[in-house]
Enzyme design. Structure first.
Site, PDB file in Angstrom:
ATOM      1  CG  ASN A   1      54.123  13.341  -4.901  1.00  0.00           C
ATOM      2  OD1 ASN A   1      53.422  14.331  -4.758  1.00  0.00           O
ATOM      3  ND2 ASN A   1      54.801  12.799  -3.910  1.00  0.00           N
TER       4      ASN A   1
ATOM      5  CD  GLU B   1      -7.978  -0.061  13.054  1.00  0.00           C
ATOM      6  OE1 GLU B   1      -7.213   0.910  13.146  1.00  0.00           O
ATOM      7  OE2 GLU B   1      -7.560  -1.216  12.840  1.00  0.00           O
TER       8      GLU B   1
ATOM      9  NE  ARG C   1      58.679  28.173 -12.580  1.00  0.00           N
ATOM     10  CZ  ARG C   1      59.194  27.220 -11.839  1.00  0.00           C
ATOM     11  NH1 ARG C   1      58.410  26.361 -11.202  1.00  0.00           N
ATOM     12  NH2 ARG C   1      60.496  27.117 -11.708  1.00  0.00           N
TER      13      ARG C   1
ATOM     14  CG  LEU D   1      -1.813  -1.244   1.379  1.00  0.00           C
ATOM     15  CD1 LEU D   1      -2.932  -0.990   2.378  1.00  0.00           C
ATOM     16  CD2 LEU D   1      -2.400  -1.702   0.048  1.00  0.00           C
TER      17      LEU D   1
ATOM     18  N   GLY E   1      -9.872   3.526   2.472  1.00  0.00           N
ATOM     19  CA  GLY E   1      -9.455   2.642   3.555  1.00  0.00           C
ATOM     20  C   GLY E   1      -8.526   1.537   3.075  1.00  0.00           C
TER      21      GLY E   1
ATOM     22  CE1 TYR F   1      31.315  22.273 -18.614  1.00  0.00           C
ATOM     23  CE2 TYR F   1      31.321  23.982 -16.926  1.00  0.00           C
ATOM     24  CZ  TYR F   1      30.669  23.302 -17.938  1.00  0.00           C
ATOM     25  OH  TYR F   1      29.382  23.630 -18.277  1.00  0.00           O
TER      26      TYR F   1
ATOM     27  NE  ARG G   1      -0.254  12.846   9.550  1.00  0.00           N
ATOM     28  CZ  ARG G   1      -0.270  11.715  10.273  1.00  0.00           C
ATOM     29  NH1 ARG G   1       0.233  11.708  11.487  1.00  0.00           N
ATOM     30  NH2 ARG G   1      -0.783  10.614   9.773  1.00  0.00           N
TER      31      ARG G   1
ATOM     32  CB  SER H   1      52.992  22.929  -5.028  1.00  0.00           C
ATOM     33  OG  SER H   1      53.402  21.854  -4.232  1.00  0.00           O
TER      34      SER H   1
END
Ligand code: UD1
Ligand code: MG
Length: 451
Positions: free
Chosen positions: A363, A158, A426, A9, A81, A373, A16, A391
């Site tokens: 590493n 009931e 860089r 069921l 019911g 992306y 609620r 790093s």
């Protein structure tokens, strides 16, 4: 075991819950409540399996198919019911011989073993109808079981229809029953709605069967197992109970939890023996953790595979498609998405690895980012085995770093790096001797002039 059919069921509106989502689709441990119920029933190989839903509930239908392929959904147009709800399933049960189990989509903690006990009780006790009952701490609101001197059930009263004396009974109806299919077909059309609520009560079957001299018995379970969910407070209570159950099982299966109550598991989390889980770890669905792996505090993990002896966290985030190989390390504030981190590779600090392969023993320096992306599509970064990424490097995908190559710190890598090469991308550093002192003197002189 003889043939079993189920009727679940799930037509409740869940008013609620104050939600746009049908109640039975609210999740516990990462799976819809309906999924938990169907999965528990699946162990009995029910055929047919009928789910009674509200009209026009395609998501409920899809969820039912997901957990019990072949499940049939039927709509209950008006909620008149529980007997009326089961009535909607009768056409699907017209030729079925055996036991019909009635379950509830909002009673998600029921276990397979308990359902098997119900079906077995039919055989062992020669019962035509078996009720799953529990002793309620507070029986208010539940239907009470009426027993005769032999302990057989003669009726269910009931709450709204009960006398003061009957209200004192603490043996309550969970709602879940196992009933002979022929008996169900014979009695159900005769149930009336002549009661305080004007509803067709499924529970009326009990007195009707007993009056016909049929054997009606009850099987007991813990109150917690048949806890119903009607609002968010009960949803949280059911979640807590399920989490407790999953954690206990994981510990019995050999995982160590340093602080079990702070760890959130999903229904399908697989933890091998000797896995150690530190406090405050969250597992979404689809996670497998291999033997001896350690998941350190505050990690957030979903749809990820962690091989034996890997070390994850603290504060790691593994998103869908993260595959961490044996002995690899994923450290603090590292996010991995749809990427393979191969054996013994280290990604220890402040890094994003997405749509990528990190080769064995590579590493990855602190602050490395795979720029996967471009605002339109996702691109792949391939980092060869034993490569060393300095790093604060950005690897702009699609890009390939050859086996054993070095990338100088702070590089923005836009072109492939050959094996064993050093890539520097860089600006070259310039030192100007004495510049700082000259600058300060000039500025101080200027300040004196203007004051
Ligand atoms: C029911 C039982 C009661 C038991 C209690 C356990 C009846 C008459 N009473 O009472 O003995 O102690 O559950 O929690 O069965 N539903 C439908 N369609 C309907 C009506 C109900 O699908 O027309 C579903 C509800 O969504 C719910 C379940 O059936 O999942 C039970 O219905 P509910 O109205 O909560 O019954 P209770 O009054 O709690
Ligand atoms: Mg109820």
């Amino acid at each position: 075991m003889h043939a079993v059919a189920i009727v679940v069921l799930a037509a409740g509106l869940g008013t609620r819950m104050k939600s746009r989502r049908p109640k039975v689709l609210h999740a516990i441990a990462g799976r819809a409540m309906l999924g938990h119920v169907l999965d528990a029933a699946a162990a009995l190989e029910p055929n047919p399996a009928v789910v009674v839903t509200a009209p026009d509930a395609p998501e409920v239908q899809a969820e039912a198919q997901r957990w019990l392929p072949g499940a049939i959904t039927v709509a209950q147009k008006e909620r008149l019911g529980t007997a009326h709800a089961v009535m909607q399933a009768l056409p699907e049960l017209a030729h079925f011989e055996g036991t019909v189990l009635v379950l509830y989509g909002d009673v998600p903690l029921v276990r397979s073993e308990t359902l098997k006990r119900l079906v077995q009780a039919r055989k062992e006790q020669g019962a035509d109808l078996v009720i799953l009952a529990f002793t309620a701490a507070d029986p208010t609101g539940y239907g009470r079981l009426l027993l005769n001197d032999q302990g057989d059930v003669t009726g269910i009263r009931e709450e709204v229809d009960a006398t003061d004396e009957e209200k004192k009974i603490r043996l309550c109806n969970s709602g879940i029953i196992a009933i002979d299919a022929d008996l169900l077909r014979a009695l159900l059309p005769r149930v009336s709605n002549d009661n305080a609520k004007g509803e067709y009560y499924l529970t009326d079957l009990v007195a009707m069967a007993a009056a016909e001299g049929r054997k009606v018995v009850h099987v007991l379970c813990d109150e917690e197992e048949v806890m119903g969910v009607n609002d968010r407070v009960q949803l949280a209570a059911a979640e807590a109970a399920m989490q407790n159950r999953l954690r206990l099982q994981a510990m019995r299966d050999g995982a160590t939890f340093q602080d079990p109550t702070s760890v959130f598991l999903s229904f399908d989390t697989k933890l091998a023996p000797d896995v150690v889980i530190e406090p405050w770890v969250w597992f979404g669905p689809g996670v497998t953790v291999g033997e001896g792996a350690v998941i350190r505090a505050h990690s957030h993990i979903e749809q990820a595979t962690i091989a034996p002896h890997a070390m994850i966290g603290p504060f790691a985030r593994l998103r869908p498609g993260a595959e961490i190989a044996t002995g690899a390390k994923i450290g603090n504030f590292v996010e991995v998405k749809k990427a393979t981190v191969e054996e013994g590779a280290k990604v220890n600090h402040f890094t994003y690895i997405g749509d990528a392969r990190v080769g064995a023993r590579a590493n990855i320096g602190a602050g490395t980012i795979t720029c996967n992306y471009d605002g339109f599509s996702k691109h792949f970064t391939d980092i060869g085995a034993e490569a060393f990424i300095g790093s604060n490097s950005s690897l702009v995908a699609p890009v390939k770093i050859g086996r054993g190559a070095y990338v100088g710190s702070g590089s923005v890598i836009t072109e492939d790096v050959p094996e064993e090469a050093l890539a520097l991308a860089r600006a070259r550093q310039v030192n100007k001797p004495g510049w700082a002192r000259r600058f300060r003197e000039k500025m101080r002189a200027l300040a004196r002039k203007t004051s």
